[in-house]
Design a protein around this motif. Structure first.
Motif, PDB file in Angstrom:
ATOM      1  N   GLY A  25       0.816  -1.219   0.000  1.00  0.00           N
ATOM      2  CA  GLY A  25       0.000   0.000   0.000  1.00  0.00           C
ATOM      3  C   GLY A  25       0.844   1.261   0.000  1.00  0.00           C
ATOM      4  O   GLY A  25       0.550   2.218  -0.729  1.00  0.00           O
ATOM      5  N   LEU A  26       1.901   1.284   0.804  1.00  0.00           N
ATOM      6  CA  LEU A  26       2.796   2.444   0.818  1.00  0.00           C
ATOM      7  C   LEU A  26       3.496   2.614  -0.524  1.00  0.00           C
ATOM      8  O   LEU A  26       3.653   3.734  -1.019  1.00  0.00           O
ATOM      9  CB  LEU A  26       3.829   2.292   1.936  1.00  0.00           C
ATOM     10  N   PHE A  27       3.907   1.490  -1.119  1.00  0.00           N
ATOM     11  CA  PHE A  27       4.571   1.557  -2.426  1.00  0.00           C
ATOM     12  C   PHE A  27       3.625   2.106  -3.493  1.00  0.00           C
ATOM     13  O   PHE A  27       3.999   2.976  -4.281  1.00  0.00           O
ATOM     14  CB  PHE A  27       5.080   0.165  -2.820  1.00  0.00           C
ATOM     15  N   ILE A  28       2.391   1.608  -3.516  1.00  0.00           N
ATOM     16  CA  ILE A  28       1.422   2.081  -4.506  1.00  0.00           C
ATOM     17  C   ILE A  28       1.104   3.557  -4.277  1.00  0.00           C
ATOM     18  O   ILE A  28       1.000   4.333  -5.227  1.00  0.00           O
ATOM     19  CB  ILE A  28       0.149   1.209  -4.472  1.00  0.00           C
ATOM     20  N   VAL A  31       3.939   5.600  -5.624  1.00  0.00           N
ATOM     21  CA  VAL A  31       3.920   5.628  -7.095  1.00  0.00           C
ATOM     22  C   VAL A  31       2.838   6.584  -7.594  1.00  0.00           C
ATOM     23  O   VAL A  31       3.074   7.372  -8.526  1.00  0.00           O
ATOM     24  CB  VAL A  31       3.710   4.204  -7.662  1.00  0.00           C
ATOM     25  N   VAL A  32       1.660   6.541  -6.987  1.00  0.00           N
ATOM     26  CA  VAL A  32       0.571   7.425  -7.407  1.00  0.00           C
ATOM     27  C   VAL A  32       0.956   8.887  -7.191  1.00  0.00           C
ATOM     28  O   VAL A  32       0.756   9.733  -8.076  1.00  0.00           O
ATOM     29  CB  VAL A  32      -0.728   7.080  -6.647  1.00  0.00           C
ATOM     30  N   ILE A  33       1.525   9.203  -6.038  1.00  0.00           N
ATOM     31  CA  ILE A  33       1.944  10.585  -5.764  1.00  0.00           C
ATOM     32  C   ILE A  33       3.024  11.020  -6.747  1.00  0.00           C
ATOM     33  O   ILE A  33       3.002  12.139  -7.257  1.00  0.00           O
ATOM     34  CB  ILE A  33       2.415  10.712  -4.301  1.00  0.00           C
ATOM     35  N   THR A  34       3.969  10.135  -7.029  1.00  0.00           N
ATOM     36  CA  THR A  34       5.038  10.465  -7.983  1.00  0.00           C
ATOM     37  C   THR A  34       4.469  10.742  -9.365  1.00  0.00           C
ATOM     38  O   THR A  34       4.874  11.701 -10.037  1.00  0.00           O
ATOM     39  CB  THR A  34       6.056   9.311  -8.057  1.00  0.00           C
ATOM     40  N   VAL A  35       3.526   9.925  -9.807  1.00  0.00           N
ATOM     41  CA  VAL A  35       2.917  10.128 -11.131  1.00  0.00           C
ATOM     42  C   VAL A  35       2.137  11.431 -11.167  1.00  0.00           C
ATOM     43  O   VAL A  35       2.228  12.195 -12.138  1.00  0.00           O
ATOM     44  CB  VAL A  35       2.009   8.929 -11.493  1.00  0.00           C
TER      45      VAL A  35
END
Length: 48
Positions: A25-28, A31-35
């Motif tokens: 969950g933290l990884f996803i 990734v969403v914030i980075t995108v």
């Protein structure tokens, strides 16, 4: 030889799954914030 309690195995798997789910969950989320940041997503414009 000691006997293993089935409940101990269940608790071990439950903790392992919770930790794995949290890490995924933290990884996803990262990734969403980075995108969104790379796409110049502005929350204030989105809220209007």
């Amino acid at each position: 030889m000691e006997t293993r309690d089935p409940e101990d195995e269940f608790i071990r798997w439950l903790i392992l799954l919770a930790a794995t789910g949290t890490a995924i969950g933290l990884f996803i989320g990262a990734v969403v914030i980075t995108v969104l940041v790379s796409a110049n997503f502005n929350v204030l414009n989105w809220m209007e």
